[in-house]
Design a protein around this motif. Structure first.
Motif, PDB file in Angstrom:
ATOM      1  N   ARG A 155       0.852  -1.189   0.000  1.00 42.62           N
ATOM      2  CA  ARG A 155       0.000   0.000   0.000  1.00 42.62           C
ATOM      3  C   ARG A 155       0.892   1.244   0.000  1.00 42.62           C
ATOM      4  NH1 ARG A 155      -5.354   1.151   2.011  1.00 42.62           N
ATOM      5  NH2 ARG A 155      -5.450   3.284   2.774  1.00 42.62           N
ATOM      6  N   ALA A 156       0.585   2.194  -0.859  1.00 42.42           N
ATOM      7  CA  ALA A 156       1.362   3.429  -0.926  1.00 42.42           C
ATOM      8  C   ALA A 156       1.232   4.195   0.385  1.00 42.42           C
ATOM      9  CB  ALA A 156       0.895   4.293  -2.092  1.00 42.42           C
ATOM     10  N   THR A 157       2.346   4.745   0.834  1.00 42.24           N
ATOM     11  CA  THR A 157       2.376   5.542   2.051  1.00 42.24           C
ATOM     12  C   THR A 157       1.757   6.916   1.807  1.00 42.24           C
ATOM     13  OG1 THR A 157       4.424   4.438   2.682  1.00 42.24           O
ATOM     14  CG2 THR A 157       3.925   6.475   3.815  1.00 42.24           C
ATOM     15  N   TYR A 158       1.916   7.407   0.582  1.00 39.96           N
ATOM     16  CA  TYR A 158       1.473   8.765   0.250  1.00 39.96           C
ATOM     17  C   TYR A 158       1.235   8.830  -1.252  1.00 39.96           C
ATOM     18  CZ  TYR A 158       1.742  13.926   0.029  1.00 39.96           C
ATOM     19  OH  TYR A 158       1.487  15.254  -0.164  1.00 39.96           O
ATOM     20  N   LYS A 159       0.276   9.651  -1.675  1.00 44.16           N
ATOM     21  CA  LYS A 159       0.001   9.874  -3.088  1.00 44.16           C
ATOM     22  C   LYS A 159      -0.144  11.371  -3.322  1.00 44.16           C
ATOM     23  CE  LYS A 159      -2.538   5.540  -3.657  1.00 44.16           C
ATOM     24  NZ  LYS A 159      -3.826   4.927  -4.038  1.00 44.16           N
ATOM     25  N   TYR A 160       0.376  11.823  -4.446  1.00 40.69           N
ATOM     26  CA  TYR A 160       0.199  13.229  -4.821  1.00 40.69           C
ATOM     27  C   TYR A 160       0.308  13.351  -6.331  1.00 40.69           C
ATOM     28  CZ  TYR A 160       5.367  13.657  -5.125  1.00 40.69           C
ATOM     29  OH  TYR A 160       6.694  13.504  -5.445  1.00 40.69           O
ATOM     30  N   GLN A 161      -0.022  14.530  -6.848  1.00 42.73           N
ATOM     31  CA  GLN A 161       0.087  14.776  -8.275  1.00 42.73           C
ATOM     32  C   GLN A 161       1.190  15.773  -8.535  1.00 42.73           C
ATOM     33  OE1 GLN A 161      -3.785  15.948  -9.707  1.00 42.73           O
ATOM     34  NE2 GLN A 161      -4.407  13.836 -10.029  1.00 42.73           N
ATOM     35  N   SER A 162       1.925  15.535  -9.619  1.00 42.47           N
ATOM     36  CA  SER A 162       2.947  16.490 -10.031  1.00 42.47           C
ATOM     37  C   SER A 162       2.264  17.727 -10.605  1.00 42.47           C
ATOM     38  CB  SER A 162       3.871  15.858 -11.076  1.00 42.47           C
ATOM     39  OG  SER A 162       3.191  15.756 -12.323  1.00 42.47           O
TER      40      SER A 162
ATOM     41  N   GLY B  42      10.286  16.240  -6.970  1.00 39.98           N
ATOM     42  CA  GLY B  42      11.241  16.386  -5.873  1.00 39.98           C
ATOM     43  C   GLY B  42      10.702  17.267  -4.762  1.00 39.98           C
ATOM     44  N   SER B  43      10.003  18.328  -5.118  1.00 43.93           N
ATOM     45  CA  SER B  43       9.408  19.219  -4.118  1.00 43.93           C
ATOM     46  C   SER B  43       8.347  18.489  -3.305  1.00 43.93           C
ATOM     47  CB  SER B  43       8.787  20.448  -4.791  1.00 43.93           C
ATOM     48  OG  SER B  43       9.772  21.215  -5.439  1.00 43.93           O
ATOM     49  N   GLY B  44       7.530  17.709  -3.983  1.00 46.56           N
ATOM     50  CA  GLY B  44       6.511  16.927  -3.282  1.00 46.56           C
ATOM     51  C   GLY B  44       7.121  15.915  -2.337  1.00 46.56           C
ATOM     52  N   LEU B  45       8.204  15.275  -2.774  1.00 43.58           N
ATOM     53  CA  LEU B  45       8.887  14.309  -1.912  1.00 43.58           C
ATOM     54  C   LEU B  45       9.522  14.989  -0.701  1.00 43.58           C
ATOM     55  CD1 LEU B  45      10.771  11.626  -4.042  1.00 43.58           C
ATOM     56  CD2 LEU B  45       9.082  11.272  -2.258  1.00 43.58           C
TER      57      LEU B  45
ATOM     58  N   VAL C 163      14.179  22.782  -5.968  1.00 36.91           N
ATOM     59  CA  VAL C 163      13.439  22.179  -4.853  1.00 36.91           C
ATOM     60  C   VAL C 163      13.485  23.102  -3.638  1.00 36.91           C
ATOM     61  CG1 VAL C 163      13.442  20.275  -3.187  1.00 36.91           C
ATOM     62  CG2 VAL C 163      13.670  19.796  -5.631  1.00 36.91           C
ATOM     63  N   LEU C 164      14.653  23.657  -3.355  1.00 34.85           N
ATOM     64  CA  LEU C 164      14.788  24.556  -2.198  1.00 34.85           C
ATOM     65  C   LEU C 164      13.949  25.821  -2.375  1.00 34.85           C
ATOM     66  CD1 LEU C 164      18.623  24.265  -1.504  1.00 34.85           C
ATOM     67  CD2 LEU C 164      16.748  23.140  -0.267  1.00 34.85           C
ATOM     68  N   ALA C 165      13.866  26.317  -3.605  1.00 33.51           N
ATOM     69  CA  ALA C 165      13.086  27.531  -3.873  1.00 33.51           C
ATOM     70  C   ALA C 165      11.602  27.323  -3.603  1.00 33.51           C
ATOM     71  CB  ALA C 165      13.295  27.986  -5.314  1.00 33.51           C
ATOM     72  N   HIS C 166      11.150  26.068  -3.699  1.00 33.88           N
ATOM     73  CA  HIS C 166       9.739  25.769  -3.494  1.00 33.88           C
ATOM     74  C   HIS C 166       9.441  25.145  -2.138  1.00 33.88           C
ATOM     75  CE1 HIS C 166       9.965  26.196  -7.897  1.00 33.88           C
ATOM     76  NE2 HIS C 166       8.770  26.719  -7.747  1.00 33.88           N
ATOM     77  N   ALA C 167      10.447  25.019  -1.302  1.00 33.21           N
ATOM     78  CA  ALA C 167      10.231  24.428   0.021  1.00 33.21           C
ATOM     79  C   ALA C 167       9.438  25.385   0.903  1.00 33.21           C
ATOM     80  CB  ALA C 167      11.571  24.099   0.680  1.00 33.21           C
ATOM     81  N   PRO C 168       8.456  24.887   1.638  1.00 31.58           N
ATOM     82  CA  PRO C 168       7.654  25.761   2.505  1.00 31.58           C
ATOM     83  C   PRO C 168       8.309  26.011   3.868  1.00 31.58           C
ATOM     84  CG  PRO C 168       6.780  23.551   2.573  1.00 31.58           C
ATOM     85  CD  PRO C 168       7.921  23.519   1.597  1.00 31.58           C
ATOM     86  N   PHE C 169       9.632  25.833   3.939  1.00 28.77           N
ATOM     87  CA  PHE C 169      10.368  26.001   5.181  1.00 28.77           C
ATOM     88  C   PHE C 169      11.447  27.065   5.009  1.00 28.77           C
ATOM     89  CE2 PHE C 169       9.464  21.497   4.306  1.00 28.77           C
ATOM     90  CZ  PHE C 169       8.476  21.280   5.256  1.00 28.77           C
ATOM     91  N   HIS C 170      11.929  27.561   6.137  1.00 31.67           N
ATOM     92  CA  HIS C 170      13.055  28.502   6.095  1.00 31.67           C
ATOM     93  C   HIS C 170      14.305  27.730   5.686  1.00 31.67           C
ATOM     94  CE1 HIS C 170      15.480  31.963   7.031  1.00 31.67           C
ATOM     95  NE2 HIS C 170      16.287  31.175   7.719  1.00 31.67           N
ATOM     96  N   VAL C 171      14.977  28.214   4.645  1.00 31.95           N
ATOM     97  CA  VAL C 171      16.152  27.545   4.096  1.00 31.95           C
ATOM     98  C   VAL C 171      17.341  28.490   4.185  1.00 31.95           C
ATOM     99  CG1 VAL C 171      17.171  26.558   2.008  1.00 31.95           C
ATOM    100  CG2 VAL C 171      14.750  26.164   2.517  1.00 31.95           C
TER     101      VAL C 171
END
Length: 195
Positions: free
Chosen positions: A5-12, A121-124, A154-162
């Motif tokens: 069973r997939a742990t998580y599903k999302y769309q690109s 990559g951003s979703g992951l 990926v870093l540019a789209h991260a919802p965290f402080h980088v």
């Protein structure tokens, strides 16, 4: 893998349905397949080694090492999608390994060349960060080749402080999972439709 069973599903961003599974020690062949869909340049930027035509035994041995992540040391996942001519194809992988510093883990993400620039990559990263926080990880760290545009994206789209620190050809990054990004709204993976 299909029976799991997939742990998580999302769309690109392009609407591709991505299914994420926890990596298990017998998933070596999927890592080898993922590696085979990366160009020598991508391999160099990801592994910091020139791997143009590596010996297949070497690749399998490295994949076996990467697939064996003990729960106390961290966690790893593989992302799959149905591609033309290749159903249930491994398209990306992600893992974190805890460091000796409490609450800190080293993160790595790899996306096969033909699946880049779709937000996979951003979703992951977002999924991995949520999982890491559940296990008392508050900061993700990594070192990457400064020329690796995929990581910068990926870093540019991260919802965290980088925070990044560039040292010529190498860049160190710290992702603070307790601090949200203060600027523009990042890409958020769209949950896949049921069914």
């Amino acid at each position: 893998m299909k029976q799991r069973r997939a742990t998580y599903k999302y769309q690109s961003q392009q609407g591709l349905s991505v299914r994420v599974y926890r990596l298990q020690p017998d998933d070596t062949q999927y890592l080898v397949d993922l590696f085979g869909h990366m160009s020598p340049e991508s391999r160099y930027l990801r592994f910091n080694e020139y791997l143009d035509h590596p010996d297949s035994d070497f690749v399998r041995s490295r994949a076996q090492q990467m697939a064996d992540v003990r729960p106390k040391r961290g966690a790893a996942w593989l992302a799959f999608a149905d591609l033309p001519g290749q159903p249930h194809a491994p398209v990306a992988g992600a893992r974190y390994i805890v460091t000796s510093e409490p609450g800190v883990a080293e993160v790595s993400i790899a996306v096969r060349d033909d699946m880049q620039h779709q937000g996979i990559g951003s979703g992951l990263l977002i999924f991995l960060a949520r999982q890491a926080k559940r296990h008392d990880i508050h900061k993700l760290v990594a070192s990457f080749h400064t020329a690796n545009r995929g990581v910068w994206n990926v870093l540019a789209h991260a919802p965290f402080h980088v925070t990044t620190d560039v040292h010529g050809a190498e860049t160190d990054v710290v992702i603070d999972l307790d601090a949200p990004r203060a600027t523009e709204q990042p890409f958020e993976p769209v949950p896949a439709q049921a069914g």
